[in-house]
Design an enzyme around this catalytic site. Sequence first.
Site, short mmCIF file in Angstrom:
data_model
loop_
_atom_site.label_atom_id
_atom_site.label_comp_id
_atom_site.label_asym_id
_atom_site.label_seq_id
_atom_site.Cartn_x
_atom_site.Cartn_y
_atom_site.Cartn_z
N ASN A 152 3.87 -2.62 -9.25
CA ASN A 152 4.43 -2.28 -7.79
C ASN A 152 3.52 -1.36 -7.27
OD1 ASN A 152 6.57 -2.05 -5.78
ND2 ASN A 152 6.50 0.07 -6.29
N GLU A 153 3.03 -2.33 -5.89
CA GLU A 153 1.86 -1.61 -4.74
C GLU A 153 0.67 -0.97 -5.31
OE1 GLU A 153 5.34 -1.24 -1.44
OE2 GLU A 153 4.88 0.63 -2.43
N TRP B 78 14.45 -5.77 0.74
CA TRP B 78 14.51 -4.25 0.18
C TRP B 78 15.44 -3.42 1.04
CZ3 TRP B 78 11.87 -2.06 -3.68
CH2 TRP B 78 12.03 -0.77 -4.06
N TYR C 277 6.26 -3.13 6.14
CA TYR C 277 6.91 -1.81 6.35
C TYR C 277 6.48 -1.52 7.66
CZ TYR C 277 9.29 -1.57 1.92
OH TYR C 277 10.24 -1.76 0.84
N GLU D 104 8.72 -7.50 -0.26
CA GLU D 104 9.43 -6.17 0.40
C GLU D 104 9.72 -6.13 1.77
OE1 GLU D 104 8.85 -2.36 -1.13
OE2 GLU D 104 8.52 -3.11 -3.41
N TRP E 72 12.85 -3.39 -11.73
CA TRP E 72 11.67 -2.85 -12.62
C TRP E 72 11.97 -3.01 -14.00
CZ3 TRP E 72 9.73 -2.62 -8.42
CH2 TRP E 72 9.65 -1.67 -7.41
#
Length: 475
Positions: A247-248, A410, A328, A368, A132
């Site tokens: 991010n996302e 991740w 994920y 990720e 970040w």
Amino acid sequence: MWLTDSENMDTDVGKLGSKVFFSVAIFVILVQSSIWVSGDEGLETLVEDVADHPSYSTSNYGGYEMDELGDDPWTMVQKKGNQFVVNDKPFYVNGFNTYWLMVFAVDQSTRGKVTEVFQQAASVGLTVCRTWAFNDGQWRALQKSPSVYDEEVFKALDFVISEARKFKIRLILSLSNNWEGYGGKAQYIKWGKEAGLNLANDDDFFSHPTLRSYYKANVKTVLNRVNTVTNITYKEDPTIFAWELMNEPRCTSDPTGDKLQSWIQEMAVYVKSMDPKHLLEIGLEGFYGPSTPEKFQFNPNTYSQQVGTDFIRNHLILGVDFASVHIYADSWVSQTISDAHINFTKSWMEAHIEDSEKYLGMPVVFAEFGVSTKDNGYNSTYRDAYISSVYKILLNSTKKGGSGAGSLLWQLFPDGTDYMDDGYAIVLSKSPSTSNLIALQSTRLSMFNSMCGWNCRWSCHKKHPVDALLFHDEL
């Protein structure tokens, strides 16, 4: 235990990672020293020489000088078709996420953890870290309020970038967050309301002109920052691999995707107008949207096609250089470990690699992925099998010169940071088998990167003995 450069880090994983990665050093030395003959006989000699030098190891994480692996100038990563290149050579990525580096670097008592994670990552050959470059309105905020910054936190980010360079690790720097962690779009909404704006929900971040101006002002400040350690302006620093818009990002209030599409279009052009040298990516999870309903079959569930993102449409925007995808299965498919996770991951990755080749003409990074220790039925053997499956899919793409450009675990943590673990953290010293997999993938990709500098054979269908090392499961 907190380890520093001067302290002994003689762990099994340190030895293993260095031993694997030194195979690449031997490989490069052999090539550069012209210990090479033409044809398959030369390849056989090369494989034997690499395999017969396990003694080239060190007892410390990162105990060797990274410059031993080559003296190529430290230049910007670029995109050439569907591949990344550095100094006109392919650059396939084996990397990791550690999102909290800037915040840890603020305090001298935790700053050493930044060095430690880079040391350990380098010891297993990892070359890219995603982290970040934002912290909005929170504890140790970089941006305390719109366009108001904490210089000590900025100096911490300076340190992170300079420290990454020491270990030849490049950074993907994310500029904001869809989620509330480290502020995110919710913090921008809060600032907007404090300024008297009439805002309905967090997704107004993407559409309200004032909030867009807040975001752009922050981007301008970050890109034009002059590093107090290196004296290099961020937008001129080759240590930065790429900028990530957010991010996302999701915009659930507009499932058509038009609102988010408009935001990406404006911000991509804005970033590129200020910094045309660095690569840019969006930060998407990879969900297929309304523009490609025939692709819905690859999404993990029906909800994912309604979150306002649209993988192919979003990545066709001018200024976006490569695609990002997250994986994920344990959140999207089920929280119980099963073969269904690996099956989903295979189809998910192969679909995005194919689409990046066929429709986008750009590299795709699986930015990720991981397995949580909190998953029902978790065990380290399954985690290794899962990571191995991701790596093999990428190797298959690499072998063909495809768009599968790399992956980022991740997430990677150093010792003593367990309290930050969300379940996905990999501590190399505690995970020797996983470290072995990571180091092996680094070795394979480094070989591809080196080989193509002098004899690219991607399209060759004839088997070469070097494949035994590149694709065999064990060293």
